[in-house]
Structures are given as structure tokens and as C-alpha cells.
Design an enzyme around this catalytic site. Structure first.
Site, PDB file in Angstrom:
ATOM      1  N   ASP A 130      -0.995  -4.261   5.898  1.00 10.26           N
ATOM      2  CA  ASP A 130       0.037  -3.279   5.568  1.00 10.26           C
ATOM      3  C   ASP A 130       0.063  -2.172   6.620  1.00 10.26           C
ATOM      4  O   ASP A 130      -0.935  -1.479   6.810  1.00 10.26           O
ATOM      5  CB  ASP A 130      -0.220  -2.698   4.176  1.00 10.26           C
ATOM      6  CG  ASP A 130       1.004  -1.966   3.634  1.00 10.26           C
ATOM      7  OD1 ASP A 130       2.127  -2.234   4.107  1.00 10.26           O
ATOM      8  OD2 ASP A 130       0.827  -1.116   2.739  1.00 10.26           O
ATOM      9  N   HIS A 137       7.973   8.670   5.584  1.00  8.00           N
ATOM     10  CA  HIS A 137       6.947   8.536   4.539  1.00  8.00           C
ATOM     11  C   HIS A 137       5.617   9.113   5.039  1.00  8.00           C
ATOM     12  O   HIS A 137       4.941   9.854   4.317  1.00  8.00           O
ATOM     13  CB  HIS A 137       6.781   7.073   4.145  1.00  8.00           C
ATOM     14  CG  HIS A 137       5.653   6.817   3.198  1.00  8.00           C
ATOM     15  ND1 HIS A 137       5.711   7.142   1.857  1.00  8.00           N
ATOM     16  CD2 HIS A 137       4.401   6.288   3.391  1.00  8.00           C
ATOM     17  CE1 HIS A 137       4.568   6.810   1.269  1.00  8.00           C
ATOM     18  NE2 HIS A 137       3.751   6.293   2.178  1.00  8.00           N
ATOM     19  N   GLU A 202       6.063   1.175  -3.522  1.00  5.29           N
ATOM     20  CA  GLU A 202       6.362   1.517  -2.132  1.00  5.29           C
ATOM     21  C   GLU A 202       7.370   0.506  -1.605  1.00  5.29           C
ATOM     22  O   GLU A 202       7.132  -0.703  -1.647  1.00  5.29           O
ATOM     23  CB  GLU A 202       5.085   1.514  -1.267  1.00  5.29           C
ATOM     24  CG  GLU A 202       4.172   2.685  -1.591  1.00  5.29           C
ATOM     25  CD  GLU A 202       3.058   2.907  -0.559  1.00  5.29           C
ATOM     26  OE1 GLU A 202       2.749   1.971   0.201  1.00  5.29           O
ATOM     27  OE2 GLU A 202       2.514   4.030  -0.536  1.00  5.29           O
ATOM     28  N   GLU A 204       9.054  -1.529   1.042  1.00  3.89           N
ATOM     29  CA  GLU A 204       8.668  -1.988   2.380  1.00  3.89           C
ATOM     30  C   GLU A 204       9.424  -3.266   2.762  1.00  3.89           C
ATOM     31  O   GLU A 204       9.873  -4.022   1.915  1.00  3.89           O
ATOM     32  CB  GLU A 204       7.159  -2.286   2.435  1.00  3.89           C
ATOM     33  CG  GLU A 204       6.306  -1.086   2.020  1.00  3.89           C
ATOM     34  CD  GLU A 204       4.848  -1.191   2.436  1.00  3.89           C
ATOM     35  OE1 GLU A 204       4.539  -1.970   3.360  1.00  3.89           O
ATOM     36  OE2 GLU A 204       4.027  -0.474   1.836  1.00  3.89           O
ATOM     37  N   ASP A 236       4.599  -2.594  -2.312  1.00  7.33           N
ATOM     38  CA  ASP A 236       3.162  -2.320  -2.249  1.00  7.33           C
ATOM     39  C   ASP A 236       2.819  -1.362  -3.394  1.00  7.33           C
ATOM     40  O   ASP A 236       2.683  -0.159  -3.209  1.00  7.33           O
ATOM     41  CB  ASP A 236       2.823  -1.705  -0.880  1.00  7.33           C
ATOM     42  CG  ASP A 236       1.379  -1.252  -0.783  1.00  7.33           C
ATOM     43  OD1 ASP A 236       0.538  -1.811  -1.493  1.00  7.33           O
ATOM     44  OD2 ASP A 236       1.103  -0.333   0.012  1.00  7.33           O
ATOM     45  N   ARG A 240      -1.759   6.049  -7.405  1.00  9.71           N
ATOM     46  CA  ARG A 240      -2.001   7.247  -6.591  1.00  9.71           C
ATOM     47  C   ARG A 240      -3.270   7.985  -6.972  1.00  9.71           C
ATOM     48  O   ARG A 240      -3.933   8.571  -6.111  1.00  9.71           O
ATOM     49  CB  ARG A 240      -0.801   8.201  -6.703  1.00  9.71           C
ATOM     50  CG  ARG A 240       0.527   7.630  -6.244  1.00  9.71           C
ATOM     51  CD  ARG A 240       0.498   7.240  -4.796  1.00  9.71           C
ATOM     52  NE  ARG A 240       1.786   6.680  -4.384  1.00  9.71           N
ATOM     53  CZ  ARG A 240       1.955   5.987  -3.260  1.00  9.71           C
ATOM     54  NH1 ARG A 240       0.934   5.753  -2.442  1.00  9.71           N
ATOM     55  NH2 ARG A 240       3.142   5.497  -2.947  1.00  9.71           N
ATOM     56  N   GLN A 243      -6.146   6.007  -5.659  1.00 11.59           N
ATOM     57  CA  GLN A 243      -6.082   6.107  -4.195  1.00 11.59           C
ATOM     58  C   GLN A 243      -6.658   7.435  -3.697  1.00 11.59           C
ATOM     59  O   GLN A 243      -7.463   7.474  -2.762  1.00 11.59           O
ATOM     60  CB  GLN A 243      -4.618   5.971  -3.750  1.00 11.59           C
ATOM     61  CG  GLN A 243      -4.403   5.957  -2.241  1.00 11.59           C
ATOM     62  CD  GLN A 243      -2.915   5.764  -1.875  1.00 11.59           C
ATOM     63  OE1 GLN A 243      -2.051   5.676  -2.743  1.00 11.59           O
ATOM     64  NE2 GLN A 243      -2.633   5.688  -0.587  1.00 11.59           N
ATOM     65  N   LYS A 256      -4.574  -0.382  -4.241  1.00 11.60           N
ATOM     66  CA  LYS A 256      -3.522  -1.214  -3.654  1.00 11.60           C
ATOM     67  C   LYS A 256      -3.705  -2.704  -3.942  1.00 11.60           C
ATOM     68  O   LYS A 256      -2.750  -3.462  -3.821  1.00 11.60           O
ATOM     69  CB  LYS A 256      -3.529  -1.038  -2.121  1.00 11.60           C
ATOM     70  CG  LYS A 256      -3.313   0.391  -1.643  1.00 11.60           C
ATOM     71  CD  LYS A 256      -1.837   0.717  -1.597  1.00 11.60           C
ATOM     72  CE  LYS A 256      -1.600   2.011  -0.829  1.00 11.60           C
ATOM     73  NZ  LYS A 256      -0.156   2.275  -0.711  1.00 11.60           N
ATOM     74  N   THR A 260       0.825  -6.976  -5.111  1.00  9.52           N
ATOM     75  CA  THR A 260       1.888  -6.708  -4.141  1.00  9.52           C
ATOM     76  C   THR A 260       2.980  -7.720  -4.436  1.00  9.52           C
ATOM     77  O   THR A 260       2.693  -8.919  -4.511  1.00  9.52           O
ATOM     78  CB  THR A 260       1.375  -6.907  -2.698  1.00  9.52           C
ATOM     79  OG1 THR A 260       0.240  -6.060  -2.489  1.00  9.52           O
ATOM     80  CG2 THR A 260       2.446  -6.591  -1.670  1.00  9.52           C
ATOM     81  N   GLU A 377       6.983  10.672  -3.334  1.00  9.71           N
ATOM     82  CA  GLU A 377       7.887  11.529  -2.556  1.00  9.71           C
ATOM     83  C   GLU A 377       9.061  12.021  -3.417  1.00  9.71           C
ATOM     84  O   GLU A 377       9.436  13.177  -3.360  1.00  9.71           O
ATOM     85  CB  GLU A 377       8.411  10.749  -1.348  1.00  9.71           C
ATOM     86  CG  GLU A 377       7.335  10.369  -0.354  1.00  9.71           C
ATOM     87  CD  GLU A 377       7.785   9.275   0.589  1.00  9.71           C
ATOM     88  OE1 GLU A 377       7.643   8.078   0.231  1.00  9.71           O
ATOM     89  OE2 GLU A 377       8.295   9.592   1.675  1.00  9.71           O
TER      90      GLU A 377
HETATM   91 CA    CA Z   1       2.084   0.629   1.857  1.00  8.71          CA
END
Ligand code: CA
Length: 430
Positions: A130, A137, A202, A204, A236, A240, A243, A256, A260, A377
């Protein structure tokens, strides 16, 4: 660069393909599916149908390079197809376009209704990496810790990445459990173990690696495009709270690796050819890429114009019969590094890549809140919850929420193509 396979006037005898939002005859993405009677095999999305490549192969219609490429694409995984050269992929694309053209004999017996089929991961994923190439971001998340200097000094020199987990990559439509893990909010002195409270997505771009390289034999930037065999959407999923506590000093781990999600169809570089862009010039004062990451052709046409959309369907929206609500609209043009630069960098120390390896681009946020690619975000770390039409509010994802990504390429003079959905619904923690 376009050819007859992109001809906007071209129509198919598969009626649903003509004007289809994702899969007109100009797209022809490959995937792996099972028809109702069972049996995994390769297929091509065409309108609301799937063309059965194993059945086509059995009829022996194609010859030469197209026949050999078809053989590589009709099994239970598309790894043999991903190992092909661009010329071999192109031979198959040309032959499939001619076969499905409205001027050719209709072969309806080779079609399955897509809604009646099960779609699978299109390849056996050997390794998953990744990246972090979405500069908005990277800036938005960095600003939370370093308001004055959000980007770390390496960002504009190194296509930053971490090695992810291939075993938990799942195909769109697969529900996933909220992960348990260690959470330690700032207000608490010791961590506790339990369900993540700050579950996020996320947005992506996924990249399918093609032929690959031998251990110790880096791929030069000018040849990197030969090793990129396709694209998909990639979510992904990120916990949080887990993380924030676990990531230092070695980076993401359990936050993570629980899941996915990817979209099932491999959109080929050939289908995307009309939607290429020059890599946007770097802002004044940014360093030039180091020579091993710079190639004039890559700078001229290495970026992609793919419009991205994120929607959410919550239990409240579902109960009220309301449609999914849009969370974001972004575009792959916001990537600071090209996919070729990612691949060249990945192999530059000698690391070997193999057909069916998967990259994530990094979260693709745009410059404003309407284009952010994660709830971290969009809700500013959860401090500005969203209000939905159902009356619900969301800081992060709740059980029963479904996140749906879509992607679409639009350019004047060409038929638009799409990626199909990448969706996943959150189940309670086990
Ligand atoms: Ca990511």
C-alpha cells in the site's frame, strides 16, 4: 493513443452493453466468476452480462496470439493472464472486440446474466503493498500531528509505502467484521482490548502487477509500464484508534490487516489508454524526481483521469428506503507519484514482483472536503460528524454501514467506461 477497440461508434450485439455506464464494448475488463451451475472460470464483463471465456476457448474460435492469451484467461485465476505482455493482452482485446461487435454473429450461448453469477477475486494475490501517493491525504493526515510541516521531509523524494497483507484482500460484496484491537485514547492511561470505535475507509486505486521481475533485477522506470497489467478500486479499511496506538515505530499492522476490499474486474491499461494524462507539473520549489524515478514518457502520459465516488448506505437509509448518500468525489489525477514510479521504486532495491501482486495507490483525496477519501478527513478526526438524510449522524462507520466506491472515465470523443462497484458492509466485531 487509441485504436479500433476504442471506436466510439462501435456497438455490440449484447444490447445491454450499448450505453452501459461501466461495461460498453470499449471496456472489456476481465474477472473470475461462477455461473449458477458452478465452476470458477474467467470472464469478460459486457453490459449486464459476462462472456464465458472457458466456453469460448472450448469453441476454438480464436487463433494465434489471441488464442494463447484466451487460454491464459479462462482458468480459476487470472495470474497466467496477468503474466502476458501488453501485445498479447492487446491481441485478446482486439479479438474479443471483434467477436462482440454488432456486425459479428451473436453468440448468446456464451453469456451469463451478471446478477446470477458469483464474482471472485480475479487472481491469487502473492503480495500486497500500500502506497501513500495521495498528496492531499498525506497533507491532511500529517497536519493533525504537525500543523506547520504536515509532509515529512521524505515525501517528495520517496514513493512512501508499507507491505500490506494479501491474505485478507476480499472481493467486493464480501461483508467484514469490525476488528478488535488495542485502543488507547489520549484521555486513558492504559490501553483496552475491544472493538474498534473509529472504523474508516480509504479510497484508493488498486494496481495489478504484470510480468514482474527476478529477485535482484530492478525494473527501470522506462520499462515499468510493461509490468502494470490492470487496475481496480481498492478500499483499505482502517481502524484509526488501533492505528494511532500501534503504528509507531514500524507502521500499520492490525489497524489495516483485517480486510481490504477490491472491485472484481481488472480494467486493462489498453481500455484506459484514452484516459491518460500528463503527470501534473510539480509545484514551484518541489524537488525533481531522482533520475531512477524520472522518465519523459511517463511524465507525458503516466497519470490517469479516473473520476471516483464514495457513497454510504446505513441501516437508517436502508430502513427508510433512501438511496446511498454521497460522501466524496475525487479523481486519480490527485496522485503525486505515477504508478510507474511506484513500481520502479518498489523494485529499485532488488525486490521481486510477480503476476497477481497488488498495489494500493494510497488514499486519493482532492483539495477540499467534498473530495476527501476517508472519514478521518471528512469529519476532521470525528469532531465534525456528518448528518445523513435518515437523521443519523456519523463520525466513523457503524455496524451495518456499507461503503460503495465507483469509478468512471469520461473524455470528449470517447465512450465512457466504468470500473463496477467496490463495496463492503460492516458486521459487528466477532
Ligand atoms: Ca491506505
Amino acid at each position: 493513443m487509441s485504436d479500433t477497440t476504442h471506436d466510439p461508434a462501435r456497438r455490440s450485439w449484447v444490447q445491454s452493453a450499448n450505453g452501459h455506464a461501466d461495461f460498453p464494448i470499449q471496456n472489456l475488463p476481465l474477472g473470475v466468476f461462477s455461473p449458477p451451475a458452478g465452476g470458477k472460470r474467467g470472464g469478460v464483463a459486457i453490459g449486464d452480462s459476462i462472456l464465458d471465456l472457458a466456453a469460448l476457448d472450448a469453441e476454438g474460435v480464436f487463433t494465434g496470439a489471441a488464442a494463447r492469451a484466451l487460454r491464459a484467461a479462462c482458468g480459476e485465476t487470472l495470474n497466467p493472464y496477468l503474466a502476458l505482455s501488453a501485445a498479447e493482452r492487446q491481441a485478446l482485446r482486439q479479438a474479443l472486440g471483434d467477436l462482440l461487435d454488432i456486425g459479428a454473429a451473436a453468440r448468446a450461448h456464451l453469456l451469463h446474466e451478471m446478477v446470477e453469477c458469483t464474482l471472485h477475486l480475479p487472481a491469487r494475490i502473492g503480495d500486497y503493498t500500500d502506497f501513500f501517493a495521495g498528496i492531499y491525504h498525506a497533507t491532511n493526515t500529517g497536519r493533525r500531528f504537525r500543523p506547520e510541516t504536515p509532509l515529512l521531509p521524505n515525501y517528495k523524494y520517496v514513493p512512501v509505502a508499507y507491505h500490506g497483507r494479501a491474505s485478507s484482500v476480499v472481493v467486493s460484496g464480501t461483508a467484514l467484521h469490525r476488528p478488535n484491537g488495542q485502543r488507547k485514547p489520549a484521555r486513558e492511561t492504559v490501553p483496552s482490548f475491544g472493538p474498534s470505535r473509529n472504523l474508516d475507509f480509504e479510497l484508493e486505486l488498486g494496481v495489478w502487477v504484470g510480468p514482474g521481475n527476478a529477485l535482484g533485477a530492478p525494473v527501470a522506470i522506462r520499462e515499468a509500464h510493461e509490468h502494470i497489467a490492470g487496475f481496480c478500486l481498492l478500499n483499505d479499511w482502517s481502524a484509526r484508534d488501533i492505528q494511532a496506538w500501534e503504528y509507531q515505530p514500524l507502521g500499520p499492522f492490525l489497524a489495516k490487516n483485517f480486510a481490504t476490499s477490491i472491485s472484481p474486474w481488472i480494467i486493462t491499461p489498453e481500455a484506459l489508454a484514452p484516459f491518460r494524462l500528463p503527470q501534473p507539473p510539480r509545484p514551484e520549489g518541489d524537488p525533481a524526481p531522482l533520475p531512477y524515478l524520472f522518465d519523459a514518457a511517463d511524465q507525458r502520459a503516466g497519470a490517469l483521469d479516473i473520476a471516483l465516488e464514495v457513497t454510504i448506505l446505513t441501516p437508517g437509509l436502508r430502513d427508510a428506503n433512501l438511496p446511498p448518500e454521497r460522501l466524496s468525489r475525487s479523481n486519480t489525477r490527485h496522485l503525486y507519484w505515477t504508478v510507474a514510479q511506484m513500481l520502479a521504486h518498489h523494485t529499485s532495491g532488488g525486490c521481486n514482483l510477480a503476476p497477481g501482486d497488488l498495489f494500493g495507490s494510497g488514499t486519493i483525496s482532492g483539495p477540499d472536503r467534498e473530495s476527501f477519501g476517508s472519514l478521518l478527513e471528512i469529519t476532521d478526526g470525528g469532531s465534525k460528524p456528518l448528518r445523513l438524510a435518515s437523521g443519523e449522524s456519523r463520525s466513523f462507520l457503524e455496524d451495518g454501514d456499507e461503503i460503495i466506491f465507483r469509478a468512471r472515465c469520461v473524455r470528449e470523443g470517447f465512450v465512457s467506461i466504468g470500473f463496477g462497484a467496490c463495496s463492503g458492509r460492516i458486521l459487528p466485531a466477532p
